[in-house]
Design a protein around this motif. Sequence first.
Motif, PDB file in Angstrom:
ATOM      1  N   THR A  75       0.851  -1.187   0.000  1.00  0.00           N
ATOM      2  CA  THR A  75       0.000   0.000   0.000  1.00  0.00           C
ATOM      3  C   THR A  75       0.887   1.238   0.000  1.00  0.00           C
ATOM      4  N   ASP A  76       0.555   2.191  -0.845  1.00  0.00           N
ATOM      5  CA  ASP A  76       1.325   3.430  -0.910  1.00  0.00           C
ATOM      6  C   ASP A  76       0.476   4.579  -0.382  1.00  0.00           C
ATOM      7  N   PHE A  77       1.028   5.296   0.595  1.00  0.00           N
ATOM      8  CA  PHE A  77       0.329   6.437   1.172  1.00  0.00           C
ATOM      9  C   PHE A  77       0.808   7.738   0.522  1.00  0.00           C
ATOM     10  N   TYR A  78       0.363   8.849   1.093  1.00  0.00           N
ATOM     11  CA  TYR A  78       0.583  10.179   0.513  1.00  0.00           C
ATOM     12  C   TYR A  78       0.794  11.173   1.655  1.00  0.00           C
ATOM     13  N   VAL A  79       1.732  10.830   2.581  1.00  0.00           N
ATOM     14  CA  VAL A  79       1.827  11.579   3.828  1.00  0.00           C
ATOM     15  C   VAL A  79       2.775  12.769   3.759  1.00  0.00           C
ATOM     16  N   GLY A 101      -4.221   6.960   0.730  1.00  0.00           N
ATOM     17  CA  GLY A 101      -3.399   5.878   0.208  1.00  0.00           C
ATOM     18  C   GLY A 101      -4.099   5.145  -0.913  1.00  0.00           C
ATOM     19  N   TYR A 102      -3.360   4.288  -1.579  1.00  0.00           N
ATOM     20  CA  TYR A 102      -3.926   3.417  -2.611  1.00  0.00           C
ATOM     21  C   TYR A 102      -3.161   2.098  -2.591  1.00  0.00           C
ATOM     22  N   HIS A 103      -3.779   1.062  -3.128  1.00  0.00           N
ATOM     23  CA  HIS A 103      -3.147  -0.258  -3.119  1.00  0.00           C
ATOM     24  C   HIS A 103      -2.287  -0.436  -4.363  1.00  0.00           C
TER      25      HIS A 103
END
Length: 433
Positions: free
Chosen positions: A129-133, A161-163
């Motif tokens: 999973t990729d986040f956007y922090v 986030g997205y998978h």
Amino acid sequence: MTGSIDESHRPDRQSWVESANGHLDFPIQNLPLGIFSPPLGPPRPGVAVGEMILDLAWIAGLLPAAVAANVGNPTLNGLLALPKADRGALRRRLSDLLWDEQHRAEIEPALYPAADCTMHLPASIGDYTDFYVGIHHATNVGALFRPDNPLLPNYKYVPIGYHGRASSVRVSGQPVVRPNGQRKSPDQETPSFGPTRRLDYELELGVWIAGSNPLGQPVGITDATDRFAGLSLLNDWSARDLQAWEYQPLGPFLAKNFHTSVSPWVITAEALEPFRIAQPPRPAGDPPPLPYLWDDQDQALGAFNLTLEVALSTQRMRAANLPPHRLSRGPATNMYWTIAQLITHHTSNGCDLHAGDLLGTGTISAPTRDGFGSLFEITRGGDQPVLLPGDETRTFLEDGDEVIMTARAEAEGHVPIGFGSCRAVLLPAPELS
């Protein structure tokens, strides 16, 4: 809850492995876990100490029983599935074995020069999973498209986030093939298909998950730290032109899933304890996190004092023996959310996370250009080229370029530790049949 600082963190502790003493990345105070192959041998768990790798399978009889049962596997999943107490016991035992000279005779045969070994992915990754922090990255990118309103309304409430695609995560050193895909510039009536023209890197941290939670059972914020196994560097390669065309309405797809690079060593949560610092306070006027994402201890110790760097080496620079050119340098405290908040939010709807799962933080950027975490930001969408040694310029990556990411943890009164590097060379796109 967080762990504790113990004798394994002592700054005066030295190793009989001489290359570990004063090592920039892997002194005895680090002891990261990874999967390596010795010459002519199969993959197995190991520990980096100086310029050497310690074979855990070789010394299984000297390790705690719960650990010894999991050091014969070709991945770290078994070790990451152990309770936090067992992972801490492994670290303390390794530190004692590599510090106390009386163990040298039985341990030394299990050491291999790292230069002679091959590194592999640390774990079999079930999900990624990729986040956007990185709030400065989100603001910088948003400003290019929405100058008056860079951040969407949900950003300060939800860890976005997205998978991603776990199958295309690769260990540092494996080359990246330029992807083909659909792209459409604003002056085109219809899209075309071919190699991306705007390939970029993204500077991130990779978060490795420990343990498992059953489906339907969320992980509370006070328990989330126990599910944090450690960190690696992560490069979420991005084809910006493909992304611009495809991302609406469902988000990233082929622009992201072709390759993700991670550094091979898991810098354990235990090794990072001395480098915990307070999460930076939110700017005045920002909403506080919702109650399920708030914990006083996490706010007091949920960030890390890490410095992240990205460098670029072109084919021409290497031919001229020029060193890599640093593109950016900045702190990891530019994360808007803590790692515990990411884990808690990810599981808040009952999603199950398992040992060896991987989370990306999202691109970590500083407020100024010298700390931006992608070329898209540095060049303002390709409008302001970067000048490189040898009079080369870049707006986006070219074939033969090598991107090199590094990180270092520092704290007063403690020995600094590093992450090693996350690096890859870009290869040309395959020819279309």
